[in-house]
Design an enzyme around this catalytic site. Structure first.
Site, PDB file in Angstrom:
ATOM      1  N   CYS A 165       0.804  -1.218   0.000  1.00 11.28           N
ATOM      2  CA  CYS A 165       0.000   0.000   0.000  1.00 11.28           C
ATOM      3  C   CYS A 165       0.838   1.270   0.000  1.00 11.28           C
ATOM      4  O   CYS A 165       0.544   2.229  -0.728  1.00 11.28           O
ATOM      5  CB  CYS A 165      -0.957  -0.014   1.182  1.00 11.28           C
ATOM      6  SG  CYS A 165      -0.193  -0.473   2.754  1.00 11.28           S
ATOM      7  N   HIS A 279      -3.152   6.227   4.915  1.00 11.24           N
ATOM      8  CA  HIS A 279      -1.726   6.320   5.249  1.00 11.24           C
ATOM      9  C   HIS A 279      -1.179   7.691   4.878  1.00 11.24           C
ATOM     10  O   HIS A 279      -1.464   8.221   3.792  1.00 11.24           O
ATOM     11  CB  HIS A 279      -0.922   5.281   4.458  1.00 11.24           C
ATOM     12  CG  HIS A 279      -1.105   3.865   4.906  1.00 11.24           C
ATOM     13  ND1 HIS A 279      -1.853   3.505   5.991  1.00 11.24           N
ATOM     14  CD2 HIS A 279      -0.593   2.699   4.390  1.00 11.24           C
ATOM     15  CE1 HIS A 279      -1.814   2.177   6.134  1.00 11.24           C
ATOM     16  NE2 HIS A 279      -1.063   1.674   5.173  1.00 11.24           N
TER      17      HIS A 279
END
Length: 373
Positions: A165, A279
């Site tokens: 990711c 994130h």
């Protein structure tokens, strides 16, 4: 043997469904449309895969949801109706054109080759095949051209890897700058959400936060540390020799591969923060010659998959609360690094939804590229 996932209890039997089930328009609009299976459909990323297919009106001849035996029989919403989850077995992939995997490396190592042998193109979200030389590691906005050399749909099968990711979110923002002037070094720190650890970690954050706000103790079950109102080094195993943890080593290796820069120096520190699903990454890039912040902003504003959020006057920059649920990677704090007197370094802060561009959305975009071909 699994039957085709169906939209209601009176859906046609498996044989009829494979010939063309009754899917709501526009999901059956493409001709011929692919038959798709999702492995790990009940997990956090699996749920997002289903939502992405619906939100993007991905053309479908059929959709099969696969998971462990304990999840078989669950009903998950899709296009105003429901799909029934079925047990994953070795025989699950007959007649499947695209298999979207999000069930962990162990499951992928066993079932992905079976799916490919059955004629499906596997798009795998685990770490199992990301560094295999014969398996392309794809972020469509960055290196999607590599798919032109892939076997594609039509029964020949094959495998494509979906990146870590952080690597996916990072390279979407870095690749446009690298095309203008090659990056010579990356230094980064990540602020990683609970979603990277799956639904159980997200629930641990919720439960721990509720307990902390009520003044109660909460013994962590998923993580070794308390999660609420805390941050700590990423929970991946630490390599004793280098001192880097497994997450950091993945990001280094995969970022190099996606950008096509196998020797690129990268330093990174990965931290877990009490955020549910987006994130953040603070990154400093070094180039061979000065790269102005205004030029970088202009390039990023025109880049696919990027949205610049960089309002200095209002002190408004990328935040997880605004990135969550968004397809684009938010990029801001675009500035010359004052720590490099040469002017050859830029600092940025970017935030991307880990469940979307960091996982499910990227996989669906790969599938869209295959269908477009």
């Amino acid at each position: 043997m699994l039957t085709e996932a169906h939209l209601s209890e009176d859906e046609p039997p498996a044989g009829a469904a494979l010939a063309g089930p009754s899917l709501p328009a526009p999901f059956a609009a493409a001709s011929p449309a692919p038959r798709v299976a999702i492995v790990g459909a009940t997990g956090a990323v699996g749920i997002e895969l289903i939502r992405c297919l619906e939100a993007r009106a991905f053309p479908l001849a059929s959709l099969r949801l696969l998971a462990s035996a304990r999840s078989a029989g669950r009903r998950l919403p899709f296009a105003g109706s429901e799909l029934i989850v079925e047990e994953l077995t070795d025989d699950s992939f007959e007649g499947v054109d695209i298999a979207l995997f999000s069930a962990g490396a162990t499951i992928s190592r066993h079932y992905a080759p079976l799916a490919a042998e059955a004629g499906a193109v596997v798009i795998d979200n685990s770490s199992a095949f990301r560094m295999a030389p014969e398996v392309p590691l794809i972020v469509p906005e960055v290196n999607g051209a590599l798919l032109a050399g892939h076997g594609g749909l039509g029964g020949s099968g094959g495998m494509i890897a979906n990146p870590n990711c952080v690597a996916a979110i990072l390279t979407v923002a870095l690749a446009p700058l690298n095309r203008v002037q090659p990056i010579r070094r990356i230094q980064a720190a990540t602020y990683q959400a609970a979603s990277g650890g799956g639904a159980a970690m997200m629930e641990e954050l919720r439960e721990g936060t509720r307990a902390a706000l009520a003044g109660k103790d909460h013994a962590p079950q998923v993580l070794p540390q308390p999660y609420a109102f805390n941050l700590f080094s990423h929970n991946a195993e630490v390599d004793a020799r280098s001192g880097y943890n497994g997450e950091e080593l993945k990001v280094i290796a995969e970022t190099r591969r996606i950008l096509g820069l196998p020797a690129l120096p990268i330093g990174i520190t990965c931290i877990r923060v009490p955020v549910l699903r987006a994130h953040g990454i603070a990154v400093t890039l070094t180039f061979d010659s000065p790269f102005g912040a205004s030029e970088a902003r202009r390039i990023l504003e025109a880049a696919a998959g990027v949205r610049v959020v960089d309002d200095r006057a209002a002190n408004h920059f990328p935040m997880p609360s605004e990135a969550s649920g968004q397809d684009d990677v938010l990029v801001g704090r675009i500035r010359t690094d004052l720590g490099d007197p040469s002017g050859c370094s830029l600092s940025l802060f970017l935030v991307g939804d880990q469940l979307l561009k960091g996982a499910a959305l990227n996989a669906v975009q790969i599938a869209e590229a295959l269908v477009a071909r």
